[in-house]
Write a protein that holds these residues in place. Sequence first.
Motif, PDB file in Angstrom:
ATOM      1  N   TYR A   4       0.907  -1.296  -0.024  1.00 28.61           N
ATOM      2  CA  TYR A   4       0.075  -0.023   0.074  1.00 28.61           C
ATOM      3  C   TYR A   4       0.756   1.248  -0.122  1.00 28.61           C
ATOM      4  O   TYR A   4       0.532   2.071  -0.782  1.00 28.61           O
ATOM      5  N   ALA A   5       1.822   1.237   0.959  1.00 31.41           N
ATOM      6  CA  ALA A   5       2.744   2.531   0.947  1.00 31.41           C
ATOM      7  C   ALA A   5       3.506   2.642  -0.380  1.00 31.41           C
ATOM      8  O   ALA A   5       3.988   3.939  -0.509  1.00 31.41           O
ATOM      9  N   ASN A   6       3.695   1.749  -1.334  1.00 35.82           N
ATOM     10  CA  ASN A   6       4.325   2.039  -2.395  1.00 35.82           C
ATOM     11  C   ASN A   6       3.604   2.554  -3.661  1.00 35.82           C
ATOM     12  O   ASN A   6       3.936   2.872  -4.657  1.00 35.82           O
ATOM     13  N   ARG A  20       5.040   8.868  -3.184  1.00 31.24           N
ATOM     14  CA  ARG A  20       4.710   7.690  -2.273  1.00 31.24           C
ATOM     15  C   ARG A  20       5.061   7.953  -0.824  1.00 31.24           C
ATOM     16  O   ARG A  20       5.533   8.383  -0.468  1.00 31.24           O
ATOM     17  N   ILE A  21       3.819   7.220  -0.137  1.00 32.13           N
ATOM     18  CA  ILE A  21       3.886   7.412   1.161  1.00 32.13           C
ATOM     19  C   ILE A  21       5.172   6.849   1.933  1.00 32.13           C
ATOM     20  O   ILE A  21       5.535   7.189   2.775  1.00 32.13           O
ATOM     21  N   VAL A  22       5.634   5.780   1.118  1.00 35.28           N
ATOM     22  CA  VAL A  22       6.876   5.034   1.714  1.00 35.28           C
ATOM     23  C   VAL A  22       7.913   6.032   1.696  1.00 35.28           C
ATOM     24  O   VAL A  22       9.008   5.705   2.375  1.00 35.28           O
ATOM     25  N   ASP A  23       7.863   7.093   0.981  1.00 29.83           N
ATOM     26  CA  ASP A  23       9.111   8.089   0.806  1.00 29.83           C
ATOM     27  C   ASP A  23       9.223   9.009   1.891  1.00 29.83           C
ATOM     28  O   ASP A  23       9.990   9.882   1.953  1.00 29.83           O
ATOM     29  N   HIS A  24       7.991   9.126   2.793  1.00 30.60           N
ATOM     30  CA  HIS A  24       7.986  10.081   3.640  1.00 30.60           C
ATOM     31  C   HIS A  24       8.784   9.531   4.828  1.00 30.60           C
ATOM     32  O   HIS A  24       8.404   8.200   5.497  1.00 30.60           O
ATOM     33  N   GLN A  25       9.591  10.106   5.426  1.00 30.38           N
ATOM     34  CA  GLN A  25      10.549   9.455   6.471  1.00 30.38           C
ATOM     35  C   GLN A  25       9.450   8.941   7.630  1.00 30.38           C
ATOM     36  O   GLN A  25       9.947   7.938   8.259  1.00 30.38           O
ATOM     37  N   GLY A  26       8.836   9.776   8.161  1.00 31.82           N
ATOM     38  CA  GLY A  26       7.931   9.161   9.276  1.00 31.82           C
ATOM     39  C   GLY A  26       7.177   7.728   8.934  1.00 31.82           C
ATOM     40  O   GLY A  26       7.106   6.929   9.910  1.00 31.82           O
ATOM     41  N   LEU A  27       6.832   7.658   7.845  1.00 31.09           N
ATOM     42  CA  LEU A  27       6.066   6.428   7.511  1.00 31.09           C
ATOM     43  C   LEU A  27       7.112   5.364   6.929  1.00 31.09           C
ATOM     44  O   LEU A  27       6.820   4.099   7.498  1.00 31.09           O
ATOM     45  N   GLY A  28       8.180   5.627   6.446  1.00 27.93           N
ATOM     46  CA  GLY A  28       9.141   4.982   6.062  1.00 27.93           C
ATOM     47  C   GLY A  28       9.653   4.240   7.301  1.00 27.93           C
ATOM     48  O   GLY A  28      10.265   2.794   7.451  1.00 27.93           O
ATOM     49  N   PHE A  29       9.870   5.113   8.351  1.00 27.24           N
ATOM     50  CA  PHE A  29      10.597   4.504   9.713  1.00 27.24           C
ATOM     51  C   PHE A  29       9.684   3.699  10.204  1.00 27.24           C
ATOM     52  O   PHE A  29      10.161   2.451  10.917  1.00 27.24           O
TER      53      PHE A  29
END
Length: 380
Positions: free
Chosen positions: A264-266, A274-283
């Motif tokens: 989903y994040a990708n 992409r939300i996976v590229d937002h650091q907060g979500l990626g972490f």
Amino acid sequence: MAVDRLLPTQEAEDLLALTREIADKELATRVERHEREESYPEGLFATLGAAGLLGLPYPEEHGGGAQPYEVYLQVLEELAARWAAVAVATSVHGLSCFPVATFGTEEQRRRWLPEMLAGRIVGGYSLSEPQAGSDAAALACRAAKDADGYRVTGTKAWITHGGRADFYALFVRTGEGSRGISCLLAPGRAEGLSFGRPEEKMGLHAIPTTTANWDGALLEPDRLIGAEGQGLQIAFSALDSGRLGIAACATGLAQAALDAAVEYANERTTFGKRIVDHQGLGFLLADMAAAVDSARATYLDAARRRDLGRPYGRQASVAKLVATDAAMKVTTDAVQVLGGYGYTRDFPVERYMREAKIMQIFEGTNQIQRLVISRTLARA
């Protein structure tokens, strides 16, 4: 996402490949309908048995797969990543075979194990009672011995596959105190045995959990496994293995939740990326991945100790504790990653979150696991 596994042999790699193929074809395609409708997957365990997946850790001479426990647990993990209820029932079946395989006479093994390990008959584990869960020594269900065998009277609770299983590893009181408990191999159908209505559970809907009411049912003398009074020893030694099974199931469930969240994040975009590229979500995803990897490493460490014949009781409790707590957190975080969609039944993560909760409870609550671990430290 395919897990990069370090397997000990080519045979084990082939077995895991077969498991994935069956899990994708037979489990992943059916899970949503059966869980939503709370309907039993007729014929599925026969399919798993025919593929050799229900007797993997037991000896070949009685129809088992003679696989190391570290391989068997990874099979359970693959099944759980597609359908947690089926994987848990598979683990419970293995747990139910343990008393006969480990404490039974050679005659009992020859008589019962081949059908058990081939999956032609499926088992349930009947230890808990309405007032005796974690305190197994408080069992009240009694088996009175007479000239014809054992007459069983009382109530058992929280039986996975209750009312559906072909046999039960049944723990009953035959004497007084903690040394007055014995193990019987009970048939799934007997005059004087009835089952309550399946529990209305938060998750794992496709496999029933019930009470069993024993009203003077007669079990033949040769259904005693081990010696009279040996029941708690049998139950607790079986539970060490069972806790590893639940740890593997929890890890598979967590892996499924992680995979859904990463996918989903990708695909989902916000603020132009992409939300996976937002650091907060990626972490957050990184922490989820670390929790899954840690859970897997922990249960594999315990399994390898078991395979080497070394003590592993403490490690089994650690694995059950770590893996099920990880599953609860990872599935909760997966719902968070999907946001509002994660709270709907359009995506499976809400189901994963519901299924994870029970894994912190059965096969000994995680508070009991902490008690077991702390006692080993007190003896150090």
